[in-house]
Design an enzyme around this catalytic site. Structure first.
Site, PDB file in Angstrom:
ATOM      1  N   CYS A 122      -2.839   2.036   6.791  1.00  0.00           N
ATOM      2  CA  CYS A 122      -2.877   1.560   8.171  1.00  0.00           C
ATOM      3  C   CYS A 122      -3.337   2.680   9.109  1.00  0.00           C
ATOM      4  O   CYS A 122      -3.736   2.414  10.233  1.00  0.00           O
ATOM      5  CB  CYS A 122      -1.510   1.056   8.576  1.00  0.00           C
ATOM      6  SG  CYS A 122      -0.224   2.232   8.220  1.00  0.00           S
ATOM      7  N   GLU A 136       9.627   3.213  14.548  1.00  0.00           N
ATOM      8  CA  GLU A 136      10.313   3.516  13.301  1.00  0.00           C
ATOM      9  C   GLU A 136      10.432   5.028  13.142  1.00  0.00           C
ATOM     10  O   GLU A 136       9.730   5.800  13.789  1.00  0.00           O
ATOM     11  CB  GLU A 136       9.507   2.978  12.117  1.00  0.00           C
ATOM     12  CG  GLU A 136       9.294   1.480  12.195  1.00  0.00           C
ATOM     13  CD  GLU A 136       8.950   0.873  10.852  1.00  0.00           C
ATOM     14  OE1 GLU A 136       9.839   0.772  10.010  1.00  0.00           O
ATOM     15  OE2 GLU A 136       7.779   0.493  10.662  1.00  0.00           O
ATOM     16  N   GLY A 140       2.363 -10.853  10.693  1.00  0.00           N
ATOM     17  CA  GLY A 140       3.293 -10.349  11.708  1.00  0.00           C
ATOM     18  C   GLY A 140       3.470 -11.329  12.858  1.00  0.00           C
ATOM     19  O   GLY A 140       4.595 -11.569  13.320  1.00  0.00           O
ATOM     20  N   LYS A 158      12.518  -7.835   0.836  1.00  0.00           N
ATOM     21  CA  LYS A 158      11.465  -8.584   0.148  1.00  0.00           C
ATOM     22  C   LYS A 158      10.218  -7.713   0.074  1.00  0.00           C
ATOM     23  O   LYS A 158       9.522  -7.530   1.067  1.00  0.00           O
ATOM     24  CB  LYS A 158      11.133  -9.893   0.866  1.00  0.00           C
ATOM     25  CG  LYS A 158      10.422 -10.851  -0.082  1.00  0.00           C
ATOM     26  CD  LYS A 158       9.361 -11.703   0.538  1.00  0.00           C
ATOM     27  CE  LYS A 158       8.034 -11.056   0.699  1.00  0.00           C
ATOM     28  NZ  LYS A 158       7.307 -10.672  -0.527  1.00  0.00           N
ATOM     29  N   ASN A 167       0.806  -1.230   0.000  1.00  0.00           N
ATOM     30  CA  ASN A 167       0.000   0.000   0.000  1.00  0.00           C
ATOM     31  C   ASN A 167       0.833   1.272   0.000  1.00  0.00           C
ATOM     32  O   ASN A 167       0.376   2.307  -0.497  1.00  0.00           O
ATOM     33  CB  ASN A 167      -1.015  -0.010   1.147  1.00  0.00           C
ATOM     34  CG  ASN A 167      -0.363  -0.002   2.496  1.00  0.00           C
ATOM     35  OD1 ASN A 167       0.749  -0.499   2.658  1.00  0.00           O
ATOM     36  ND2 ASN A 167      -1.023   0.556   3.479  1.00  0.00           N
ATOM     37  N   GLU A 174      -9.874  -4.683  10.770  1.00  0.00           N
ATOM     38  CA  GLU A 174      -9.379  -3.765   9.745  1.00  0.00           C
ATOM     39  C   GLU A 174      -9.920  -4.209   8.391  1.00  0.00           C
ATOM     40  O   GLU A 174      -9.760  -5.353   8.001  1.00  0.00           O
ATOM     41  CB  GLU A 174      -7.856  -3.799   9.712  1.00  0.00           C
ATOM     42  CG  GLU A 174      -7.295  -2.849   8.693  1.00  0.00           C
ATOM     43  CD  GLU A 174      -5.780  -2.868   8.653  1.00  0.00           C
ATOM     44  OE1 GLU A 174      -5.216  -3.955   8.519  1.00  0.00           O
ATOM     45  OE2 GLU A 174      -5.185  -1.790   8.766  1.00  0.00           O
ATOM     46  N   GLY A 206       2.960  -4.903   7.629  1.00  0.00           N
ATOM     47  CA  GLY A 206       1.974  -5.734   6.941  1.00  0.00           C
ATOM     48  C   GLY A 206       0.828  -6.047   7.880  1.00  0.00           C
ATOM     49  O   GLY A 206       0.529  -5.271   8.786  1.00  0.00           O
ATOM     50  N   SER A 207       0.222  -7.199   7.666  1.00  0.00           N
ATOM     51  CA  SER A 207      -0.991  -7.532   8.417  1.00  0.00           C
ATOM     52  C   SER A 207      -0.648  -8.223   9.744  1.00  0.00           C
ATOM     53  O   SER A 207       0.449  -8.776   9.902  1.00  0.00           O
ATOM     54  CB  SER A 207      -1.864  -8.445   7.569  1.00  0.00           C
ATOM     55  OG  SER A 207      -1.137  -9.604   7.241  1.00  0.00           O
ATOM     56  N   GLU A 265       5.110  -3.227  12.231  1.00  0.00           N
ATOM     57  CA  GLU A 265       3.992  -2.282  12.155  1.00  0.00           C
ATOM     58  C   GLU A 265       2.880  -3.005  11.414  1.00  0.00           C
ATOM     59  O   GLU A 265       3.082  -3.476  10.299  1.00  0.00           O
ATOM     60  CB  GLU A 265       4.393  -1.017  11.386  1.00  0.00           C
ATOM     61  CG  GLU A 265       5.551  -0.258  11.984  1.00  0.00           C
ATOM     62  CD  GLU A 265       5.286   0.265  13.380  1.00  0.00           C
ATOM     63  OE1 GLU A 265       4.115   0.364  13.790  1.00  0.00           O
ATOM     64  OE2 GLU A 265       6.271   0.542  14.087  1.00  0.00           O
TER      65      GLU A 265
END
Ligand code: NAD
Length: 483
Positions: free
Chosen positions: A282, A460, A231, A173, A150, A381, A226-227, A248
């Site tokens: 997100c 981050e 995660g 990746k 995204n 979500e 990611g999701s 995250e």
């Protein structure tokens, strides 16, 4: 057929074992390209080389490293139009957002270029006489960067830039839905004065190459966006090798609209927060928690605003909402629309597949009214151009509703009351709080991250990134006896 784009393995552009097609979600007849998929052996080869290259990178002077990051950032910014167009073409966000994302990615590199020169340690006297202490940060080693589709360029950049600035090797990746942006960024990095193999691109599926990467004992740290389910799997794999992780993940961000709010501002913030990037952020405002005194007026303006938004091809002038990223994403979104109705929510507008002149994954922005916070559409979500209004009777109820979620990335309040804004800022259980601003949209020089299921590990961005990308060494020094 277009040429296949390769991976960057151990410093060389290399064909993998298979390839995937990348198609434009605004028009699936538009084939953007073919992209190779790395093999397990190639992953091993690039991890071998990364270890050597990281040691070489440590020998580069600070200014040489700084120049590398600066050059990457400058090129991204100067090519924002071209690379933003590529990004919008493969991801589906309107061109202004694609261009803005690439420019912002450049700013991550220029920010961390400066940080290479600002790595200061600490010193202290020991409790032992004649002994001094030097505390400094060192690179962790080889960092695996795993990024989502995204924000394909920005998310990767806010991980790769600090990883390199703080002296690490990177194995990246990217998501298979956005490989063109990944190759474009990797080409820029590869042209710089860096050791061969310091930076690798390993395109491949999450279940195969992603999983092998996070299970590798030769990775020192994993930065993942990611999701939540992916995660959690990555965290479980990482713990087997005691690999450092930073994650995250998703969220269910709420914007509280108080009875003293500027309603036009509140509607503008809600529309941009809910439907920017087709809701695939997100930080999206997917719950709108509205005081009952202004509820009806707000809802009326919100629905009118959503209906007026122009859905269209990401690269066409005037498009405010592009397609969603894939056919699978669209059908999951439509499942949520059906579920919301079944749960008793009122779909006031949108939430439908749109037939357009181009064959793409188009959906009209949807607003649910009369929802409760315990409905599934307000718990999970959706990552869709969908938002829900939840009516509340007081500020206290609004705050409790905002906080009643397993996530905790961002939250916002629209109010003219300093007292309420201050209380909210201090009591919202999220990593980011916005006052009279959208829940989406953050800066690069300050920490970013959340609570609960939204984040795990150090923050981050900004200087907080040093916590993850470095390890601390404490040296004790005795000068011995003066001769
Ligand atoms: P995803 O979790 O499906 O994939 C993310 C990345 O992980 C991709 O590169 C994927 O290939 C890889 N992956 C998948 N399975 C893996 C495995 N077993 N091992 C290693 N890697 C694996 O997420 P997505 O669909 O690409 O992105 C959407 C999600 O990302 C949403 O849930 C969204 O909230 C989240 N997101 C979070 C933030 C944030 O900063 N909090 C930012 C952007 C997106």
């Amino acid at each position: 057929m277009p040429d296949t784009k390769f991976n960057l393995i151990a410093g060389s552009w290399t064909a993998g074992v298979s390839e995937i097609e990348n198609r434009n979600p605004s028009d699936i007849t538009d084939l953007i390209g073919l992209f190779t998929q790395a093999s397990a052996d190639q992953l091993e080869a690039t991890l071998d080389r990364a270890r050597i290259a990281q040691a070489d990178w440590a020998g580069y002077g600070l200014e040489r490293k700084q120049a590398v990051l600066m050059a990457i950032g400058a090129e991204l910014m100067s090519r924002a139009e071209e690379l933003g167009t590529l990004l919008s073409r493969e991801e589906g966000k309107p061109l202004a957002e694609g261009r803005g994302e690439v420019y912002r990615a450049g700013q991550f590199f220029t920010y961390y270029a400066a940080e290479t020169l600002r790595q200061l340690g600490e010193n202290a006297d020991s409790v032992r006489a004649g002994v001094e202490i030097d505390v400094r940060r060192e690179p962790v080693g080889t960092v695996a960067v795993i990024s989502p589709w995204n924000f394909p360029t920005a998310t990767a950049s806010w991980k790769i830039a600090p990883a390199l600035a703080y002296g690490n090797a990177v194995v990246w990746k990217p998501a298979n839905l956005t490989p063109a942006s990944a190759v474009a960024l990797a080409e820029i990095i590869d042209r710089q004065d860096i050791p061969k193999g310091l930076f690798s691109l390993v395109m491949g599926s999450g279940a195969d190459i992603g999983q092998r990467l996070v299970e590798s004992p030769r990775i020192d740290a994993i930065s993942f966006t990611g999701s939540v389910p992916v995660g959690k799997g990555i965290a479980a794999a990482a713990i087997q090798n005691l690999t450092r992780v930073q994650m995250e993940m998703g969220s269910k961000n709420a914007l509280a609209v108080m009875d003293d709010a500027d309603l036009d501002l509140a509607v503008t913030l809600a529309l941009s927060g809910a439907f920017g990037g087709a809701g695939q952020k997100c930080t999206a405002s997917s719950r709108l928690v509205v005081h009952d005194r202004v509820h009806d007026a707000f809802a009326e303006k919100l629905v009118a605003g959503a209906q007026a938004m122009k859905v269209g091809h990401a690269l066409e002038d005037g498009t405010q909402i592009g397609p969603v990223v894939s056919d699978r994403q669209l059908s999951e979104n439509l499942d949520y629309v059906r579920l919301g109705k079944t749960e008793g929510a009122e779909l006031a507008c949108g939430g439908a597949r749109l037939e357009m002149p181009h064959d793409g994954h188009y959906m009209s922005p949807g607003v649910f009214l009369n929802t409760r916070n315990d409905m599934t559409i307000n718990r999970e979500e959706m990552f869709a151009p969908l938002t829900s209004v939840i009516k509340v009777g007081s500020y206290d109820e609004a705050l409790a509703t905002v906080n009643d979620t397993r996530f905790g990335l961002t939250s916002g309040i629209v109010t003219r009351s300093l007292a309420r804004a201050t209380h909210f800022r201090r009591n919202a259980r999220t990593g980011v709080v916005a006052v009279n601003l959208p829940t989406a949209g953050t800066d690069y020089h300050v920490p970013f991250g959340g609570r609960g299921d939204s984040s795990y590990g150090p923050r981050e961005q900004g200087r907080a990134a040093a916590e993850f990308y470095t390890t601390v060494k404490t040296a004790y020094i005795s000068a011995g006896n003066p001769a």
